[in-house]
Design a protein around this motif. Structure first.
Motif, PDB file in Angstrom:
ATOM      1  N   GLU A  51       0.858  -1.182   0.000  1.00 14.71           N
ATOM      2  CA  GLU A  51       0.000   0.000   0.000  1.00 14.71           C
ATOM      3  C   GLU A  51       0.892   1.229   0.000  1.00 14.71           C
ATOM      4  O   GLU A  51       1.991   1.211   0.532  1.00 14.71           O
ATOM      5  CB  GLU A  51      -0.885   0.035   1.255  1.00 14.71           C
ATOM      6  CG  GLU A  51      -1.914  -1.051   1.306  1.00 14.71           C
ATOM      7  CD  GLU A  51      -2.758  -0.959   2.554  1.00 14.71           C
ATOM      8  OE1 GLU A  51      -2.503  -0.081   3.405  1.00 14.71           O
ATOM      9  OE2 GLU A  51      -3.673  -1.763   2.679  1.00 14.71           O
ATOM     10  N   ALA A  72     -12.674  -1.882 -13.394  1.00 19.82           N
ATOM     11  CA  ALA A  72     -12.450  -3.219 -12.845  1.00 19.82           C
ATOM     12  C   ALA A  72     -12.624  -4.309 -13.892  1.00 19.82           C
ATOM     13  O   ALA A  72     -11.977  -5.349 -13.835  1.00 19.82           O
ATOM     14  CB  ALA A  72     -13.395  -3.464 -11.671  1.00 19.82           C
ATOM     15  N   ASP A  73     -13.491  -4.069 -14.877  1.00 24.46           N
ATOM     16  CA  ASP A  73     -13.710  -5.079 -15.919  1.00 24.46           C
ATOM     17  C   ASP A  73     -12.742  -4.944 -17.085  1.00 24.46           C
ATOM     18  O   ASP A  73     -12.844  -5.660 -18.072  1.00 24.46           O
ATOM     19  CB  ASP A  73     -15.152  -5.017 -16.427  1.00 24.46           C
ATOM     20  CG  ASP A  73     -15.501  -3.664 -17.046  1.00 24.46           C
ATOM     21  OD1 ASP A  73     -14.688  -2.735 -16.933  1.00 24.46           O
ATOM     22  OD2 ASP A  73     -16.592  -3.558 -17.630  1.00 24.46           O
ATOM     23  N   ASP A 112      -8.444   0.608 -11.282  1.00 22.60           N
ATOM     24  CA  ASP A 112      -9.243   0.126 -10.157  1.00 22.60           C
ATOM     25  C   ASP A 112      -8.444  -0.954  -9.423  1.00 22.60           C
ATOM     26  O   ASP A 112      -7.619  -1.639 -10.024  1.00 22.60           O
ATOM     27  CB  ASP A 112     -10.563  -0.447 -10.688  1.00 22.60           C
ATOM     28  CG  ASP A 112     -11.516  -0.761  -9.565  1.00 22.60           C
ATOM     29  OD1 ASP A 112     -11.385  -1.858  -8.971  1.00 22.60           O
ATOM     30  OD2 ASP A 112     -12.391   0.061  -9.266  1.00 22.60           O
ATOM     31  N   ALA A 113      -8.677  -1.120  -8.128  1.00 23.70           N
ATOM     32  CA  ALA A 113      -7.947  -2.114  -7.342  1.00 23.70           C
ATOM     33  C   ALA A 113      -8.232  -3.533  -7.817  1.00 23.70           C
ATOM     34  O   ALA A 113      -7.392  -4.416  -7.662  1.00 23.70           O
ATOM     35  CB  ALA A 113      -8.304  -1.983  -5.861  1.00 23.70           C
ATOM     36  N   ARG A 114      -9.388  -3.763  -8.420  1.00 25.97           N
ATOM     37  CA  ARG A 114      -9.750  -5.105  -8.879  1.00 25.97           C
ATOM     38  C   ARG A 114      -9.397  -5.323 -10.352  1.00 25.97           C
ATOM     39  O   ARG A 114      -9.714  -6.354 -10.913  1.00 25.97           O
ATOM     40  CB  ARG A 114     -11.227  -5.343  -8.648  1.00 25.97           C
ATOM     41  CG  ARG A 114     -11.612  -5.361  -7.176  1.00 25.97           C
ATOM     42  CD  ARG A 114     -13.103  -5.550  -6.978  1.00 25.97           C
ATOM     43  NE  ARG A 114     -13.907  -4.548  -7.668  1.00 25.97           N
ATOM     44  CZ  ARG A 114     -14.238  -3.360  -7.181  1.00 25.97           C
ATOM     45  NH1 ARG A 114     -13.827  -3.001  -5.992  1.00 25.97           N
ATOM     46  NH2 ARG A 114     -14.983  -2.519  -7.863  1.00 25.97           N
ATOM     47  N   THR A 115      -8.737  -4.372 -10.981  1.00 24.01           N
ATOM     48  CA  THR A 115      -8.339  -4.509 -12.375  1.00 24.01           C
ATOM     49  C   THR A 115      -7.260  -5.585 -12.492  1.00 24.01           C
ATOM     50  O   THR A 115      -6.382  -5.683 -11.637  1.00 24.01           O
ATOM     51  CB  THR A 115      -7.767  -3.168 -12.899  1.00 24.01           C
ATOM     52  OG1 THR A 115      -8.763  -2.174 -12.757  1.00 24.01           O
ATOM     53  CG2 THR A 115      -7.362  -3.265 -14.342  1.00 24.01           C
ATOM     54  N   THR A 116      -7.333  -6.364 -13.553  1.00 21.17           N
ATOM     55  CA  THR A 116      -6.318  -7.398 -13.756  1.00 21.17           C
ATOM     56  C   THR A 116      -4.986  -6.755 -14.122  1.00 21.17           C
ATOM     57  O   THR A 116      -4.943  -5.663 -14.680  1.00 21.17           O
ATOM     58  CB  THR A 116      -6.732  -8.357 -14.880  1.00 21.17           C
ATOM     59  OG1 THR A 116      -6.862  -7.623 -16.097  1.00 21.17           O
ATOM     60  CG2 THR A 116      -8.037  -9.057 -14.555  1.00 21.17           C
ATOM     61  N   HIS A 117      -3.927  -7.447 -13.813  1.00 18.82           N
ATOM     62  CA  HIS A 117      -2.593  -6.957 -14.153  1.00 18.82           C
ATOM     63  C   HIS A 117      -2.442  -6.832 -15.670  1.00 18.82           C
ATOM     64  O   HIS A 117      -1.740  -5.957 -16.156  1.00 18.82           O
ATOM     65  CB  HIS A 117      -1.518  -7.900 -13.614  1.00 18.82           C
ATOM     66  CG  HIS A 117      -1.275  -7.744 -12.162  1.00 18.82           C
ATOM     67  ND1 HIS A 117      -2.051  -8.362 -11.215  1.00 18.82           N
ATOM     68  CD2 HIS A 117      -0.343  -7.036 -11.485  1.00 18.82           C
ATOM     69  CE1 HIS A 117      -1.609  -8.048 -10.027  1.00 18.82           C
ATOM     70  NE2 HIS A 117      -0.572  -7.243 -10.151  1.00 18.82           N
TER      71      HIS A 117
END
Length: 148
Positions: A51, A72-73, A112-117
């Motif tokens: 973080e 995120a998507d 976004d924090a949930r975005t894929t690498h």
């Protein structure tokens, strides 16, 4: 007591099974499986993503900046305009058109924090192909209460 069956006063011959050829076949099969088997080491790494506790805000500049947002998507948005496709070619075209060929502009990537690498790497790949060298990644400052 051992009783033997006799067929007309003649002792029955003992059945003898030769296991030598069977052992040879099993050894060849075992050798085949050992040679053709691939061993894989399972990857069991536990990774905790860091973080950002504090950072320096970017300097105020009069230069035009490119702001690339990644949902995120995996949907891309460049300077507030959603892109039709989420692939590398569309991203390169949009970034080239928006920057008007000026690759000295700063590029800010907000994911976004949930975005894929993969989505972030694709954005960085597009920036690299166009020659952008001033990349910034935005983060959210972590809570001070979480610090040890």
């Amino acid at each position: 007591m051992k009783f033997r069956r006799r067929a007309g006063n003649v002792a029955r011959e003992e059945v003898f099974l030769n296991l030598t050829s069977l052992i040879d076949v099993i050894f060849v099969l075992l050798l085949f499986f050992v040679v053709t088997t691939t061993f894989s080491k399972p990857n069991q790494l536990k990774i905790e993503l860091p973080e950002a506790v504090s950072g320096t805000p970017p300097e105020e500049t009069q230069l035009k900046t490119l702001e690339l947002a990644i949902a995120a998507d995996g949907q891309y948005s460049l300077n507030g305009q959603n892109l039709v496709k989420s692939d590398l070619a569309t991203l390169i075209t949009a970034m080239g058109r928006e920057s008007e060929g000026d690759n000295s502009l700063p590029l800010v990537i907000t994911a976004d924090a949930r975005t894929t690498h993969q989505s972030v790497v694709t954005a960085m790949d597009a920036a690299g192909k166009l020659g952008f060298s001033h990349l910034r990644m935005t983060t959210v400052e972590a809570d001070a209460a979480k610090q040890p």
